[in-house]
Design a protein around this motif. Structure first.
Motif, PDB file in Angstrom:
ATOM      1  N   ALA A 192       0.839  -1.212   0.000  1.00  0.00           N
ATOM      2  CA  ALA A 192       0.000   0.000   0.000  1.00  0.00           C
ATOM      3  C   ALA A 192       0.869   1.255   0.000  1.00  0.00           C
ATOM      4  O   ALA A 192       0.574   2.222  -0.717  1.00  0.00           O
ATOM      5  CB  ALA A 192      -0.933  -0.008   1.210  1.00  0.00           C
ATOM      6  N   ILE A 193       1.942   1.253   0.787  1.00  0.00           N
ATOM      7  CA  ILE A 193       2.855   2.403   0.820  1.00  0.00           C
ATOM      8  C   ILE A 193       3.516   2.585  -0.543  1.00  0.00           C
ATOM      9  O   ILE A 193       3.632   3.701  -1.051  1.00  0.00           O
ATOM     10  CB  ILE A 193       3.915   2.248   1.931  1.00  0.00           C
ATOM     11  N   TYR A 194       3.933   1.487  -1.156  1.00  0.00           N
ATOM     12  CA  TYR A 194       4.585   1.555  -2.464  1.00  0.00           C
ATOM     13  C   TYR A 194       3.636   2.151  -3.506  1.00  0.00           C
ATOM     14  O   TYR A 194       4.050   2.998  -4.310  1.00  0.00           O
ATOM     15  CB  TYR A 194       5.066   0.165  -2.890  1.00  0.00           C
ATOM     16  N   ALA A 195       2.373   1.749  -3.491  1.00  0.00           N
ATOM     17  CA  ALA A 195       1.389   2.313  -4.421  1.00  0.00           C
ATOM     18  C   ALA A 195       1.208   3.809  -4.173  1.00  0.00           C
ATOM     19  O   ALA A 195       1.100   4.598  -5.123  1.00  0.00           O
ATOM     20  CB  ALA A 195       0.050   1.578  -4.277  1.00  0.00           C
ATOM     21  N   ASP A 196       1.217   4.208  -2.906  1.00  0.00           N
ATOM     22  CA  ASP A 196       1.102   5.625  -2.548  1.00  0.00           C
ATOM     23  C   ASP A 196       2.321   6.404  -3.067  1.00  0.00           C
ATOM     24  O   ASP A 196       2.186   7.503  -3.611  1.00  0.00           O
ATOM     25  CB  ASP A 196       0.985   5.745  -1.026  1.00  0.00           C
ATOM     26  N   ILE A 197       3.491   5.830  -2.934  1.00  0.00           N
ATOM     27  CA  ILE A 197       4.725   6.466  -3.423  1.00  0.00           C
ATOM     28  C   ILE A 197       4.697   6.570  -4.950  1.00  0.00           C
ATOM     29  O   ILE A 197       5.094   7.596  -5.518  1.00  0.00           O
ATOM     30  CB  ILE A 197       5.971   5.700  -2.935  1.00  0.00           C
ATOM     31  N   GLN A 198       4.221   5.526  -5.631  1.00  0.00           N
ATOM     32  CA  GLN A 198       4.135   5.563  -7.091  1.00  0.00           C
ATOM     33  C   GLN A 198       3.248   6.716  -7.568  1.00  0.00           C
ATOM     34  O   GLN A 198       3.609   7.420  -8.516  1.00  0.00           O
ATOM     35  CB  GLN A 198       3.583   4.242  -7.629  1.00  0.00           C
ATOM     36  N   LEU A 199       2.119   6.910  -6.916  1.00  0.00           N
ATOM     37  CA  LEU A 199       1.228   8.016  -7.277  1.00  0.00           C
ATOM     38  C   LEU A 199       1.919   9.355  -7.037  1.00  0.00           C
ATOM     39  O   LEU A 199       1.852  10.256  -7.876  1.00  0.00           O
ATOM     40  CB  LEU A 199      -0.071   7.940  -6.480  1.00  0.00           C
ATOM     41  N   LEU A 200       2.602   9.484  -5.913  1.00  0.00           N
ATOM     42  CA  LEU A 200       3.320  10.720  -5.598  1.00  0.00           C
ATOM     43  C   LEU A 200       4.353  11.034  -6.676  1.00  0.00           C
ATOM     44  O   LEU A 200       4.426  12.156  -7.182  1.00  0.00           O
ATOM     45  CB  LEU A 200       4.001  10.612  -4.226  1.00  0.00           C
ATOM     46  N   VAL A 201       5.153  10.053  -7.059  1.00  0.00           N
ATOM     47  CA  VAL A 201       6.209  10.268  -8.051  1.00  0.00           C
ATOM     48  C   VAL A 201       5.617  10.504  -9.445  1.00  0.00           C
ATOM     49  O   VAL A 201       6.183  11.253 -10.236  1.00  0.00           O
ATOM     50  CB  VAL A 201       7.210   9.093  -8.027  1.00  0.00           C
ATOM     51  N   ALA A 202       4.461   9.913  -9.721  1.00  0.00           N
ATOM     52  CA  ALA A 202       3.796  10.184 -11.000  1.00  0.00           C
ATOM     53  C   ALA A 202       3.351  11.644 -11.079  1.00  0.00           C
ATOM     54  O   ALA A 202       3.432  12.265 -12.129  1.00  0.00           O
ATOM     55  CB  ALA A 202       2.597   9.252 -11.183  1.00  0.00           C
ATOM     56  N   CYS A 203       2.909  12.182  -9.962  1.00  0.00           N
ATOM     57  CA  CYS A 203       2.471  13.582  -9.927  1.00  0.00           C
ATOM     58  C   CYS A 203       3.626  14.565  -9.830  1.00  0.00           C
ATOM     59  O   CYS A 203       3.530  15.697 -10.302  1.00  0.00           O
ATOM     60  CB  CYS A 203       1.517  13.791  -8.753  1.00  0.00           C
ATOM     61  N   TYR A 204       4.707  14.149  -9.199  1.00  0.00           N
ATOM     62  CA  TYR A 204       5.895  14.994  -9.007  1.00  0.00           C
ATOM     63  C   TYR A 204       7.125  14.221  -9.483  1.00  0.00           C
ATOM     64  O   TYR A 204       7.865  13.649  -8.687  1.00  0.00           O
ATOM     65  CB  TYR A 204       6.036  15.405  -7.536  1.00  0.00           C
ATOM     66  N   PRO A 205       7.351  14.169 -10.808  1.00  0.00           N
ATOM     67  CA  PRO A 205       8.407  13.330 -11.382  1.00  0.00           C
ATOM     68  C   PRO A 205       9.839  13.674 -10.968  1.00  0.00           C
ATOM     69  O   PRO A 205      10.732  12.848 -11.145  1.00  0.00           O
ATOM     70  CB  PRO A 205       8.239  13.519 -12.891  1.00  0.00           C
ATOM     71  N   SER A 206      10.068  14.854 -10.400  1.00  0.00           N
ATOM     72  CA  SER A 206      11.429  15.207  -9.991  1.00  0.00           C
ATOM     73  C   SER A 206      11.821  14.531  -8.671  1.00  0.00           C
ATOM     74  O   SER A 206      12.988  14.582  -8.276  1.00  0.00           O
ATOM     75  CB  SER A 206      11.579  16.723  -9.861  1.00  0.00           C
ATOM     76  N   LEU A 207      10.866  13.900  -8.003  1.00  0.00           N
ATOM     77  CA  LEU A 207      11.170  13.224  -6.734  1.00  0.00           C
ATOM     78  C   LEU A 207      11.837  11.879  -6.989  1.00  0.00           C
ATOM     79  O   LEU A 207      11.502  11.172  -7.932  1.00  0.00           O
ATOM     80  CB  LEU A 207       9.892  13.020  -5.916  1.00  0.00           C
ATOM     81  N   ARG A 208      12.778  11.547  -6.138  1.00  0.00           N
ATOM     82  CA  ARG A 208      13.495  10.270  -6.200  1.00  0.00           C
ATOM     83  C   ARG A 208      13.260   9.511  -4.907  1.00  0.00           C
ATOM     84  O   ARG A 208      13.127  10.104  -3.842  1.00  0.00           O
ATOM     85  CB  ARG A 208      14.998  10.483  -6.415  1.00  0.00           C
ATOM     86  N   VAL A 209      13.252   8.191  -5.005  1.00  0.00           N
ATOM     87  CA  VAL A 209      12.921   7.337  -3.868  1.00  0.00           C
ATOM     88  C   VAL A 209      14.089   6.405  -3.577  1.00  0.00           C
ATOM     89  O   VAL A 209      14.670   5.823  -4.489  1.00  0.00           O
ATOM     90  CB  VAL A 209      11.647   6.512  -4.168  1.00  0.00           C
ATOM     91  N   SER A 210      14.412   6.273  -2.288  1.00  0.00           N
ATOM     92  CA  SER A 210      15.466   5.349  -1.863  1.00  0.00           C
ATOM     93  C   SER A 210      15.191   4.928  -0.427  1.00  0.00           C
ATOM     94  O   SER A 210      14.194   5.328   0.163  1.00  0.00           O
ATOM     95  CB  SER A 210      16.843   6.015  -1.979  1.00  0.00           C
ATOM     96  N   ASN A 211      16.086   4.119   0.121  1.00  0.00           N
ATOM     97  CA  ASN A 211      16.002   3.809   1.544  1.00  0.00           C
ATOM     98  C   ASN A 211      17.375   4.001   2.160  1.00  0.00           C
ATOM     99  O   ASN A 211      18.386   3.974   1.466  1.00  0.00           O
ATOM    100  CB  ASN A 211      15.428   2.413   1.817  1.00  0.00           C
ATOM    101  N   CYS A 212      17.400   4.234   3.452  1.00  0.00           N
ATOM    102  CA  CYS A 212      18.659   4.561   4.115  1.00  0.00           C
ATOM    103  C   CYS A 212      18.549   4.232   5.594  1.00  0.00           C
ATOM    104  O   CYS A 212      17.479   4.344   6.192  1.00  0.00           O
ATOM    105  CB  CYS A 212      18.944   6.047   3.927  1.00  0.00           C
ATOM    106  N   LEU A 213      19.674   3.868   6.172  1.00  0.00           N
ATOM    107  CA  LEU A 213      19.757   3.661   7.617  1.00  0.00           C
ATOM    108  C   LEU A 213      20.356   4.928   8.212  1.00  0.00           C
ATOM    109  O   LEU A 213      21.496   5.287   7.929  1.00  0.00           O
ATOM    110  CB  LEU A 213      20.634   2.459   7.951  1.00  0.00           C
ATOM    111  N   PHE A 214      19.562   5.646   8.997  1.00  0.00           N
ATOM    112  CA  PHE A 214      20.031   6.870   9.623  1.00  0.00           C
ATOM    113  C   PHE A 214      20.823   6.553  10.882  1.00  0.00           C
ATOM    114  O   PHE A 214      20.512   5.585  11.584  1.00  0.00           O
ATOM    115  CB  PHE A 214      18.856   7.793   9.986  1.00  0.00           C
ATOM    116  N   PRO A 215      21.832   7.353  11.200  1.00  0.00           N
ATOM    117  CA  PRO A 215      22.603   7.138  12.425  1.00  0.00           C
ATOM    118  C   PRO A 215      21.681   7.130  13.646  1.00  0.00           C
ATOM    119  O   PRO A 215      20.777   7.946  13.758  1.00  0.00           O
ATOM    120  CB  PRO A 215      23.561   8.338  12.471  1.00  0.00           C
TER     121      PRO A 215
END
Length: 178
Positions: A47-70
């Motif tokens: 469900a989160i991935y589908a939400d992210i896909q819609l967001l990036v479709a509407c705002y194509p300059s956004l990039r998606v990744s994952n990271c471990l924060f300190p």
């Protein structure tokens, strides 16, 4: 405007959205890669991935990744990129970062304006001096129901009406994003 010209405009708009969605879908990190190292059920992560896909479709300059924060024990999803707001009628860069913690969608995302250390923001309730956005001043978060595209739209709309910095200072953000 005639009904047929309205229909043609609507069809053209839908085709553009479909193209952007398909283009970004093929360019985006896979669901499996994105949620690797993140403790989320398959149903929630899908469900989160589908939400992210819609967001990036509407705002194509956004990039998606994952990271471990300190200091954190598991990875977070990061969505970031330059967007645009109006300052005094002119388009200005708005470098937005959205971090989805492991408790998302039960808790709101962490949102901020990416800026170099020492960058001077206008003082306001919705923005801390370090660029962290106080989402509760802009958007009413509803767990498991709020959508990232609506949150992002609300943020851009709010800061277009309440500029977080001057147009002159926005030009320094352009250089810091390169």
């Amino acid at each position: 405007m005639s009904t047929s010209s309205k229909a043609k405009r609507s069809l053209k708009f839908l085709l553009i959205i479909a193209f952007l969605f398909f283009y970004n879908f093929t360019q985006m990190i896979s669901e499996q890669e994105l949620f690797s190292g993140i403790n989320a059920s398959p149903v929630v992560s899908h469900a989160i991935y589908a939400d992210i896909q819609l967001l990036v479709a509407c705002y194509p300059s956004l990039r998606v990744s994952n990271c471990l924060f300190p200091g954190m024990s598991e990875k977070s999803v990061i969505i970031s990129g330059p967007l645009s707001i109006k300052i005094n009628g002119d388009d200005s860069i708005f470098p937005l970062s959205i971090v989805l913690s492991s408790s998302f969608p039960y808790t709101p995302p962490f949102c901020s304006i990416s800026a170099p250390n020492g960058f001077k923001f206008n003082q306001m309730c919705a923005l801390e001096p370090n660029g962290v956005i106080n989402l509760q001043c802009i958007y009413r978060w509803i767990p498991r129901q709020s959508r990232l595209v609506l949150i992002t739209y609300s943020i851009l709309n709010y800061f277009s009406n309440n500029p977080p910095y001057s147009a002159k200072r926005a030009k320094t953000l352009v250089n810091s994003q390169d």
